[in-house]
Design an enzyme around this catalytic site. Structure first.
Site, PDB file in Angstrom:
ATOM      1  N   GLN A 191      -5.738  20.079  -5.284  1.00 55.05           N
ATOM      2  CA  GLN A 191      -5.410  21.476  -5.636  1.00 55.05           C
ATOM      3  C   GLN A 191      -4.486  21.561  -6.848  1.00 55.05           C
ATOM      4  OE1 GLN A 191      -2.733  23.550  -3.062  1.00 55.05           O
ATOM      5  NE2 GLN A 191      -3.379  25.576  -3.728  1.00 55.05           N
TER       6      GLN A 191
ATOM      7  N   TYR B  29       4.306  13.846   7.656  1.00 51.67           N
ATOM      8  CA  TYR B  29       4.330  14.227   6.232  1.00 51.67           C
ATOM      9  C   TYR B  29       5.781  14.421   5.771  1.00 51.67           C
ATOM     10  CZ  TYR B  29       3.418  17.273   2.140  1.00 51.67           C
ATOM     11  OH  TYR B  29       3.383  17.847   0.889  1.00 51.67           O
TER      12      TYR B  29
ATOM     13  N   ARG C 165     -11.869   9.320  -3.879  1.00 56.92           N
ATOM     14  CA  ARG C 165     -13.310   9.280  -3.615  1.00 56.92           C
ATOM     15  C   ARG C 165     -14.069  10.477  -4.166  1.00 56.92           C
ATOM     16  NH1 ARG C 165     -12.542   7.672   2.070  1.00 56.92           N
ATOM     17  NH2 ARG C 165     -12.483   5.399   2.132  1.00 56.92           N
TER      18      ARG C 165
ATOM     19  N   GLY D 176      -4.427  11.761  -7.826  1.00 55.87           N
ATOM     20  CA  GLY D 176      -4.749  12.974  -7.056  1.00 55.87           C
ATOM     21  C   GLY D 176      -5.228  14.102  -7.953  1.00 55.87           C
TER      22      GLY D 176
ATOM     23  N   LYS E  10       8.078  12.438   3.041  1.00 53.70           N
ATOM     24  CA  LYS E  10       8.651  13.139   1.886  1.00 53.70           C
ATOM     25  C   LYS E  10      10.162  12.848   1.752  1.00 53.70           C
ATOM     26  CE  LYS E  10       5.137  14.512  -0.025  1.00 53.70           C
ATOM     27  NZ  LYS E  10       4.818  14.015  -1.370  1.00 53.70           N
TER      28      LYS E  10
HETATM   29  C1  AKB Z   1       1.479  21.598   3.290  1.00 52.67           C
HETATM   30  O1  AKB Z   1       1.310  22.705   3.826  1.00 52.67           O
HETATM   31  O2  AKB Z   1       1.418  20.535   3.909  1.00 52.67           O
HETATM   32  C2  AKB Z   1       1.802  21.567   1.813  1.00 52.67           C
HETATM   33  C3  AKB Z   1       3.267  21.521   1.583  1.00 52.67           C
HETATM   34  C4  AKB Z   1       4.103  22.706   1.854  1.00 52.67           C
HETATM   35  O3  AKB Z   1       3.773  20.521   1.149  1.00 52.67           O
HETATM   36  N1  AKB Z   1       1.221  22.685   1.162  1.00 52.67           N
END
Ligand code: AKB
Length: 325
Positions: A17, A148, A41, A13, A152
């Site tokens: 950012q 997400y 990519r 990655g 995590k």
């Molecule tokens: C997001 O907003 O998904 C990320 C994070 C807080 O992990 N910046």
């Protein structure tokens, strides 16, 4: 746990950012040739491309990861490749594949080769609406409502399992939203805190996708890089936690950020049009208790809202003047 030296580093990655600035910081510290940048990519910019090796790989396809690891005899990985929260809600299957299968591949490749150390970040997204939102403790309820966040929490557990079961030295923090001036974030809920600066400089107007009173934990990139390097260089014998450190920088509402920018650009106007990301933001903490990071590896943030805003506007203003924004 035995301590091995970090000699040949891979950053996944690296075009992202955090990855892009982390790679440059690692190259400055360990030598350009010793830090291999990798991306899926997107082609690297000139700075990344010309300062050391670059390879394309897909963390979800293990053989592509293995090929790069073996080609450069990698002994340390900073695994920054991930799908973030907003994209994760639009493409949950992709988020699972990259964030879980990708992480599993990284851990397995590292375990098989007895690597020295691994950095695998988590996020404030590991928390959910049932978590206390003020001074969110290190040990607390982890019931996120985004894909997400689910990846995590699973990722933290998996990394800590590899530490305990296989003696692999895996470390990680729960990153807050990261604000930076070099590479734009992509697909996150905290992205507004970066976009607002670009739009303020370019157009003096921004329409923010969360409400004015939305408070989230954030961190300026120099603090983020410093924290990452500090944790990776910390004495392992001092660590009680491993892959799940709470990490705090600063917390502010979207309205407070806009007001701080207006101190420098009085004609800047910020409007608010909340979209689906509001719900994600509402499920996350407002402030974080990072006393474990402070006690175990000496963490202390340096940037507050005023310092961060001044520095961001200076850096982006410079780019705007040069025509590169
Ligand atoms: C997001 O907003 O998904 C990320 C994070 C807080 O992990 N910046």
């Amino acid at each position: 746990m035995s301590v091995k030296e970090m000699k040949r580093i891979l950053v996944t990655g690296a075009v992202g950012q955090i990855g892009s600035e982390l790679t440059m910081a690692l190259r400055a510290r360990y030598g350009g040739e010793n830090v291999v940048a990798s991306g899926h990519r997107t082609a690297p910019g000139p700075e990344l491309r010309d300062s050391g090796p670059f390879e394309f790989l897909n963390v979800s396809q293990r053989e592509t990861l293995e090929a790069v690891v073996d080609k450069y005899a990698i002994d340390t990985i900073y695994h920054m490749a991930a799908i973030l929260s907003a994209t994760g809600e639009e493409r949950p299957h992709l988020a699972w594949d990259v964030n879980i299968n990708g992480l599993y591949n990284v851990l397995e490749v590292a375990r098989e080769r007895e690597m020295a150390r691994l950095f695998c970040p988590s996020s404030i997204a590991a928390f959910g609406p049932e978590t206390p939102q003020i001074d969110t403790p290190q040990e607390t309820v982890l019931r996120p409502t985004t894909m997400y966040g689910v990846t995590k929490v699973a990722g933290e557990l998996l990394c800590n399992y590899y530490v305990k079961r296989f003696g692999l030295d895996v470390r990680g923090v729960r990153y807050p939203g990261i604000i930076s001036s070099e590479t734009l974030p992509g697909g996150g809920t905290t992205d507004y805190a970066v976009a607002i600066f670009y739009e303020a400089i370019k157009h003096r107007r921004y329409t923010c996708f969360v409400r004015e009173d939305t408070v989230l934990p954030m961190m300026y990139m120099p603090d983020c890089i410093r924290a990452t390097l500090m944790l990776m260089e910390a004495d392992v014998d001092q660590l009680v936690h491993h892959a799940d450190f709470n990490l705090a920088g600063l917390s502010f509402s979207a309205g407070e950020l806009a007001a701080e920018i207006q101190k420098h650009l009085p004609d800047f106007v910020c409007e608010y049009a909340p979209d689906f990301r509001q719900q994600i933001a509402d499920s996350w903490p407002r402030t974080i208790d990072d006393s474990a990071a402070r006690a175990e590896w000496g963490w202390q943030p340096q940037y507050g809202l005023a310092e961060m805003t001044t520095d961001m506007l200076e850096k982006l203003g410079q780019k705007h003047a040069e025509g590169t924004l």
